[in-house]
Design a protein around this motif. Structure first.
Motif, PDB file in Angstrom:
ATOM      1  N   THR A   1      -5.972   1.489  -2.601  1.00  0.00           N
ATOM      2  CA  THR A   1      -7.041   1.813  -3.542  1.00  0.00           C
ATOM      3  C   THR A   1      -6.984   0.915  -4.771  1.00  0.00           C
ATOM      4  OG1 THR A   1      -5.675   3.564  -4.493  1.00  0.00           O
ATOM      5  CG2 THR A   1      -7.303   4.223  -2.832  1.00  0.00           C
ATOM      6  N   GLY A   2      -5.807   0.453  -5.139  1.00  0.00           N
ATOM      7  CA  GLY A   2      -5.657  -0.475  -6.252  1.00  0.00           C
ATOM      8  C   GLY A   2      -5.424  -1.879  -5.734  1.00  0.00           C
ATOM      9  N   VAL A   3      -5.388  -2.850  -6.630  1.00  0.00           N
ATOM     10  CA  VAL A   3      -5.214  -4.241  -6.218  1.00  0.00           C
ATOM     11  C   VAL A   3      -3.950  -4.880  -6.796  1.00  0.00           C
ATOM     12  CG1 VAL A   3      -7.667  -4.613  -5.816  1.00  0.00           C
ATOM     13  CG2 VAL A   3      -6.724  -5.057  -8.080  1.00  0.00           C
ATOM     14  N   TYR A   4      -3.107  -4.099  -7.455  1.00  0.00           N
ATOM     15  CA  TYR A   4      -1.932  -4.662  -8.099  1.00  0.00           C
ATOM     16  C   TYR A   4      -0.985  -5.327  -7.098  1.00  0.00           C
ATOM     17  CZ  TYR A   4       1.956  -5.249 -11.307  1.00  0.00           C
ATOM     18  OH  TYR A   4       2.950  -5.786 -12.063  1.00  0.00           O
TER      19      TYR A   4
ATOM     20  N   CYS B   1      16.497  -8.274  -4.324  1.00  0.00           N
ATOM     21  CA  CYS B   1      16.388  -8.198  -2.863  1.00  0.00           C
ATOM     22  C   CYS B   1      16.246  -9.602  -2.273  1.00  0.00           C
ATOM     23  CB  CYS B   1      15.195  -7.337  -2.453  1.00  0.00           C
ATOM     24  SG  CYS B   1      15.486  -5.562  -2.596  1.00  0.00           S
ATOM     25  N   ASP B   2      16.712  -9.759  -1.052  1.00  0.00           N
ATOM     26  CA  ASP B   2      16.613 -11.043  -0.357  1.00  0.00           C
ATOM     27  C   ASP B   2      15.171 -11.372   0.026  1.00  0.00           C
ATOM     28  OD1 ASP B   2      19.556 -11.742   0.039  1.00  0.00           O
ATOM     29  OD2 ASP B   2      19.437  -9.684   0.816  1.00  0.00           O
ATOM     30  N   TYR B   3      14.374 -10.325   0.257  1.00  0.00           N
ATOM     31  CA  TYR B   3      12.978 -10.495   0.623  1.00  0.00           C
ATOM     32  C   TYR B   3      12.116  -9.527  -0.178  1.00  0.00           C
ATOM     33  CZ  TYR B   3      15.086 -12.561   4.785  1.00  0.00           C
ATOM     34  OH  TYR B   3      15.839 -13.325   5.642  1.00  0.00           O
ATOM     35  N   CYS B   4      10.898  -9.956  -0.486  1.00  0.00           N
ATOM     36  CA  CYS B   4       9.892  -9.090  -1.109  1.00  0.00           C
ATOM     37  C   CYS B   4       8.715  -9.026  -0.146  1.00  0.00           C
ATOM     38  CB  CYS B   4       9.445  -9.645  -2.459  1.00  0.00           C
ATOM     39  SG  CYS B   4      10.713  -9.567  -3.721  1.00  0.00           S
ATOM     40  N   LEU B   5       8.555  -7.882   0.490  1.00  0.00           N
ATOM     41  CA  LEU B   5       7.502  -7.656   1.472  1.00  0.00           C
ATOM     42  C   LEU B   5       6.366  -6.873   0.830  1.00  0.00           C
ATOM     43  CD1 LEU B   5       6.323  -7.448   4.387  1.00  0.00           C
ATOM     44  CD2 LEU B   5       7.769  -5.409   4.668  1.00  0.00           C
ATOM     45  N   TYR B   6       5.148  -7.314   1.098  1.00  0.00           N
ATOM     46  CA  TYR B   6       3.956  -6.607   0.641  1.00  0.00           C
ATOM     47  C   TYR B   6       3.064  -6.380   1.854  1.00  0.00           C
ATOM     48  CZ  TYR B   6       5.723  -8.040  -3.836  1.00  0.00           C
ATOM     49  OH  TYR B   6       6.544  -8.228  -4.925  1.00  0.00           O
ATOM     50  N   VAL B   7       2.937  -5.114   2.264  1.00  0.00           N
ATOM     51  CA  VAL B   7       2.078  -4.751   3.381  1.00  0.00           C
ATOM     52  C   VAL B   7       0.821  -4.108   2.800  1.00  0.00           C
ATOM     53  CG1 VAL B   7       1.832  -3.337   5.458  1.00  0.00           C
ATOM     54  CG2 VAL B   7       4.030  -4.445   4.954  1.00  0.00           C
ATOM     55  N   ILE B   8      -0.328  -4.659   3.168  1.00  0.00           N
ATOM     56  CA  ILE B   8      -1.600  -4.163   2.674  1.00  0.00           C
ATOM     57  C   ILE B   8      -2.352  -3.520   3.835  1.00  0.00           C
ATOM     58  CG2 ILE B   8      -3.797  -4.791   1.582  1.00  0.00           C
ATOM     59  CD1 ILE B   8      -1.262  -5.126  -0.207  1.00  0.00           C
ATOM     60  N   THR B   9      -2.805  -2.284   3.618  1.00  0.00           N
ATOM     61  CA  THR B   9      -3.575  -1.563   4.631  1.00  0.00           C
ATOM     62  C   THR B   9      -4.863  -1.047   4.001  1.00  0.00           C
ATOM     63  OG1 THR B   9      -2.915   0.758   4.339  1.00  0.00           O
ATOM     64  CG2 THR B   9      -1.313  -0.700   5.447  1.00  0.00           C
ATOM     65  N   PRO B  10      -5.796  -0.570   4.830  1.00  0.00           N
ATOM     66  CA  PRO B  10      -7.056  -0.058   4.302  1.00  0.00           C
ATOM     67  C   PRO B  10      -6.924   1.212   3.451  1.00  0.00           C
ATOM     68  CG  PRO B  10      -7.278  -0.567   6.629  1.00  0.00           C
ATOM     69  CD  PRO B  10      -5.823  -0.670   6.289  1.00  0.00           C
ATOM     70  N   ARG B  11      -5.748   1.789   3.372  1.00  0.00           N
ATOM     71  CA  ARG B  11      -5.547   2.935   2.478  1.00  0.00           C
ATOM     72  C   ARG B  11      -5.313   2.480   1.038  1.00  0.00           C
ATOM     73  NH1 ARG B  11      -4.906   7.962   5.109  1.00  0.00           N
ATOM     74  NH2 ARG B  11      -4.208   8.763   3.111  1.00  0.00           N
TER      75      ARG B  11
ATOM     76  N   ASN C   1      12.768   1.233  -0.902  1.00  0.00           N
ATOM     77  CA  ASN C   1      11.444   1.841  -0.835  1.00  0.00           C
ATOM     78  C   ASN C   1      11.073   2.310  -2.243  1.00  0.00           C
ATOM     79  OD1 ASN C   1       9.139   3.304  -0.377  1.00  0.00           O
ATOM     80  ND2 ASN C   1       9.992   4.536   1.277  1.00  0.00           N
ATOM     81  N   PRO C   2      10.073   1.693  -2.874  1.00  0.00           N
ATOM     82  CA  PRO C   2       9.733   2.044  -4.251  1.00  0.00           C
ATOM     83  C   PRO C   2       8.892   3.310  -4.390  1.00  0.00           C
ATOM     84  CG  PRO C   2       8.283   0.313  -3.499  1.00  0.00           C
ATOM     85  CD  PRO C   2       9.280   0.556  -2.394  1.00  0.00           C
ATOM     86  N   VAL C   3       8.475   3.926  -3.287  1.00  0.00           N
ATOM     87  CA  VAL C   3       7.604   5.093  -3.354  1.00  0.00           C
ATOM     88  C   VAL C   3       8.397   6.314  -3.815  1.00  0.00           C
ATOM     89  CG1 VAL C   3       6.076   6.623  -2.048  1.00  0.00           C
ATOM     90  CG2 VAL C   3       6.107   4.171  -1.560  1.00  0.00           C
ATOM     91  N   VAL C   4       7.927   6.923  -4.890  1.00  0.00           N
ATOM     92  CA  VAL C   4       8.528   8.139  -5.442  1.00  0.00           C
ATOM     93  C   VAL C   4       7.418   9.145  -5.733  1.00  0.00           C
ATOM     94  CG1 VAL C   4      10.535   6.978  -6.440  1.00  0.00           C
ATOM     95  CG2 VAL C   4       8.455   7.220  -7.791  1.00  0.00           C
ATOM     96  N   ASP C   5       7.801  10.417  -5.869  1.00  0.00           N
ATOM     97  CA  ASP C   5       6.820  11.461  -6.162  1.00  0.00           C
ATOM     98  C   ASP C   5       6.274  11.364  -7.584  1.00  0.00           C
ATOM     99  OD1 ASP C   5       6.965  12.567  -3.624  1.00  0.00           O
ATOM    100  OD2 ASP C   5       8.593  13.924  -4.179  1.00  0.00           O
ATOM    101  N   ASP C   6       7.138  10.980  -8.524  1.00  0.00           N
ATOM    102  CA  ASP C   6       6.736  10.933  -9.926  1.00  0.00           C
ATOM    103  C   ASP C   6       7.064   9.555 -10.489  1.00  0.00           C
ATOM    104  OD1 ASP C   6       5.928  11.678 -12.495  1.00  0.00           O
ATOM    105  OD2 ASP C   6       7.887  12.539 -12.993  1.00  0.00           O
TER     106      ASP C   6
ATOM    107  N   THR D   1       0.814  -1.210   0.000  1.00  0.00           N
ATOM    108  CA  THR D   1       0.000   0.000   0.000  1.00  0.00           C
ATOM    109  C   THR D   1       0.847   1.259   0.000  1.00  0.00           C
ATOM    110  OG1 THR D   1      -1.745  -1.155   1.215  1.00  0.00           O
ATOM    111  CG2 THR D   1      -1.822   1.254   1.236  1.00  0.00           C
ATOM    112  N   CYS D   2       0.506   2.161  -0.909  1.00  0.00           N
ATOM    113  CA  CYS D   2       1.101   3.510  -0.939  1.00  0.00           C
ATOM    114  C   CYS D   2       0.013   4.458  -0.448  1.00  0.00           C
ATOM    115  CB  CYS D   2       1.575   3.852  -2.348  1.00  0.00           C
ATOM    116  SG  CYS D   2       2.910   2.786  -2.933  1.00  0.00           S
ATOM    117  N   ASN D   3      -0.436   5.358  -1.301  1.00  0.00           N
ATOM    118  CA  ASN D   3      -1.604   6.200  -1.018  1.00  0.00           C
ATOM    119  C   ASN D   3      -1.521   6.905   0.335  1.00  0.00           C
ATOM    120  OD1 ASN D   3      -3.995   7.301  -1.908  1.00  0.00           O
ATOM    121  ND2 ASN D   3      -5.249   5.705  -0.989  1.00  0.00           N
TER     122      ASN D   3
END
Length: 140
Positions: free
Chosen positions: A62-65, A50-60, A29-34, A9-11
């Motif tokens: 909006t997409g499902v990718y 990367c040694d690990y691929c973490l995916y944290v999903i939160t209620p923020r 951290n893949p989050v960038v402004d543009d 989750t980003c957003n």
């Protein structure tokens, strides 16, 4: 040094800000402004290296990718895939106010099924950032 890809989750979610200080390993951290094609290609490279691929999903969310990514990674690279579902996500909106987002019961049930699927593929599934940090830092 081990390294973790911080997907999910980003957003304007703050989970990365909370997790990063708990880590004793490196991270991407893949989050960038543009978001550009170059950013996308770098994300793909980091997921591979990367040694690990973490995916944290939160209620923020909006997409499902990110859901598709974690399932894909749990099939292609299960030993390095980590899935975490946080039932709520919030942020300080000023003047002593805090905005909280929550998944409903149906959403949590569905996300739990995704977590079970990740585990069946030999990935890891957690429900707190503390559990994730403990695992990543080697305190298994």
């Amino acid at each position: 040094m081990k390294k973790v890809f911080l997907g999910g989750t980003c957003n304007r979610s703050t989970w990365r800000d909370k997790l990063i200080p708990m880590l004793s390993i490196d991270y991407f951290n893949p989050v960038v402004d543009d978001w550009t094609e170059e950013c996308y290609q770098e994300e793909l490279r980091q997921r591979e290296t990367c040694d690990y691929c973490l995916y944290v999903i939160t209620p923020r969310m909006t997409g499902v990718y990110s859901i598709a990514e974690v399932v894909d990674d749990s099939n292609k690279r299960p030993s390095k895939t980590i899935f975490c579902v946080l039932g709520k996500d919030g942020k300080d909106i000023g003047e002593d106010k805090y905005e909280v987002f929550r998944f409903d019961k149906g959403q949590l049930k569905s996300l739990d099924k995704v977590g079970v699927m990740v585990e069946r593929n030999d990935g890891k599934y957690f429900n707190s950032l503390k559990e994730v940090a403990k695992y990543l830092n080697g305190d298994k």
